[in-house]
Write a protein that holds these residues in place. Sequence first.
Motif, PDB file in Angstrom:
ATOM      1  N   VAL A 227       1.269  67.681  75.025  1.00  0.00           N
ATOM      2  CA  VAL A 227       0.900  68.273  73.736  1.00  0.00           C
ATOM      3  C   VAL A 227       1.730  69.510  73.459  1.00  0.00           C
ATOM      4  O   VAL A 227       2.258  69.702  72.354  1.00  0.00           O
ATOM      5  N   GLU A 228       1.866  70.358  74.458  1.00  0.00           N
ATOM      6  CA  GLU A 228       2.618  71.606  74.300  1.00  0.00           C
ATOM      7  C   GLU A 228       4.055  71.329  73.862  1.00  0.00           C
ATOM      8  O   GLU A 228       4.571  71.957  72.922  1.00  0.00           O
ATOM      9  N   LYS A 231       4.218  69.671  70.184  1.00  0.00           N
ATOM     10  CA  LYS A 231       3.939  70.604  69.096  1.00  0.00           C
ATOM     11  C   LYS A 231       5.119  71.529  68.835  1.00  0.00           C
ATOM     12  O   LYS A 231       5.315  72.004  67.721  1.00  0.00           O
ATOM     13  N   GLN A 232       5.909  71.766  69.852  1.00  0.00           N
ATOM     14  CA  GLN A 232       7.070  72.631  69.699  1.00  0.00           C
ATOM     15  C   GLN A 232       8.288  71.889  69.148  1.00  0.00           C
ATOM     16  O   GLN A 232       9.174  72.514  68.564  1.00  0.00           O
ATOM     17  N   ASP A 235       6.803  67.320  64.255  1.00  0.00           N
ATOM     18  CA  ASP A 235       5.888  67.704  63.174  1.00  0.00           C
ATOM     19  C   ASP A 235       4.543  66.987  63.278  1.00  0.00           C
ATOM     20  O   ASP A 235       3.756  66.983  62.333  1.00  0.00           O
ATOM     21  N   ALA A 237       0.763  65.930  63.910  1.00  0.00           N
ATOM     22  CA  ALA A 237      -0.575  66.470  64.145  1.00  0.00           C
ATOM     23  C   ALA A 237      -1.102  65.822  65.422  1.00  0.00           C
ATOM     24  O   ALA A 237      -0.829  64.649  65.685  1.00  0.00           O
ATOM     25  N   ILE A 238      -1.845  66.580  66.216  1.00  0.00           N
ATOM     26  CA  ILE A 238      -2.288  66.053  67.509  1.00  0.00           C
ATOM     27  C   ILE A 238      -3.787  66.254  67.689  1.00  0.00           C
ATOM     28  O   ILE A 238      -4.306  67.353  67.508  1.00  0.00           O
ATOM     29  N   GLY A 277      -1.643  73.743  71.768  1.00  0.00           N
ATOM     30  CA  GLY A 277      -1.164  73.569  70.399  1.00  0.00           C
ATOM     31  C   GLY A 277      -1.794  72.430  69.625  1.00  0.00           C
ATOM     32  O   GLY A 277      -1.383  72.152  68.499  1.00  0.00           O
ATOM     33  N   ALA A 278      -2.797  71.754  70.192  1.00  0.00           N
ATOM     34  CA  ALA A 278      -3.416  70.627  69.498  1.00  0.00           C
ATOM     35  C   ALA A 278      -4.102  71.087  68.214  1.00  0.00           C
ATOM     36  O   ALA A 278      -4.527  72.245  68.097  1.00  0.00           O
ATOM     37  N   ASP A 279      -4.242  70.164  67.272  1.00  0.00           N
ATOM     38  CA  ASP A 279      -4.814  70.472  65.961  1.00  0.00           C
ATOM     39  C   ASP A 279      -6.291  70.099  65.852  1.00  0.00           C
ATOM     40  O   ASP A 279      -7.012  70.656  65.028  1.00  0.00           O
TER      41      ASP A 279
END
Length: 353
Positions: A227-228, A231-232, A235, A237-238, A277-279
């Motif tokens: 995930v990290e 997200k970096q 684009d 969404a997670i 960084g997950a949404d």
Amino acid sequence: MTKYITRMGDGQRVEMTADELMRDFELGTQDAAKRGKIDPLTQDDLKYLLEIFTCTNKIVSVEPGNEVVLTHDIGSLRLNGDQANSGVGIPLSRIQGIGVHERAFAADTFELGHIDYSYKPVKPIISMEQTEMETAQLTTTIPLFYGAMPNLGTYYRPDGPFGNPSDLLPMGKIQEAREAQEEAVHHATRDMIYIGEKMNAVGGDGLNFDTTGAAGDADMKATLHAVEYLKQHTDLAIEVGMAGEFVLGIHGGLEYDGVRLAGLYPHQQVKLVEKAGADIFGPVVNTNTGKSIAWNLSRALTFIKACVQVSNIPVHVNVGMGVGGIPVFETPCIDSVTRASKAMAEIAKVDGL
């Protein structure tokens, strides 16, 4: 004395008085508060929960304005899958199933997923999955995720190259079991990143890491690192959905951002998911089949309310098939499902289901 129809954790229909319901509410919230070291539900929460359970309608719903967003796992396999997996065996393609959910069922979001539903087996067929995702994106407007399980177990023998902790631990080979898990973390992280980048390249809207932690703390560590990175570098969404209410310490010593993963409950899990960084976070609370749904739902609400209070990202609680105050049953009873959904939205204040 009036008795109200409700369920046990295995789906059996039973009748309970208001006093019996309230007793189980209190016992359930106390159990969660003790285990998670969190506050129990308030008396106002318990009274409102009693109102929900004593409503004689088979189906209940939220008050206008309290609706929440729905996200899905497994996707259209709910339609074309077999009944043992909550499917109904309708001969539809996955893209057709997505269209049905968007245009007939009014789903808020949806996902594409392969029948194996794990990241590792998707890797060899990624070009075909990219084609499906691109086609689905061209024919729909609904936010469309790609979903699969991290499923670290697929990296252990006999399916993968590494020693199986389930075999090694009973033999007392603790260090060997830990080393196997650490090796598997690197490979699983790499594979999830690879698939995520491929889905991003064809316009995928997001990724769903479903049933995170099913193989323990190593499973969660691999997911958080994937995930990290994603997200970096993309684009997407997670969404991170969990496998259980606390992280199993099969390794026991693994950490993320200096925090030991083993034993974390939802209100602790969400802070690490945020850092990665997950949404969206999908917490889980397991159902006890030997207890009433009153006990199970009160307990689940206690954990989820605490999670929502500390979370800075949307919380979409897992509600169904044996989690979130729902009976352990492949096709859950609508009376229990709607009561749990209403309580999660109006008592725990979740952002989605």
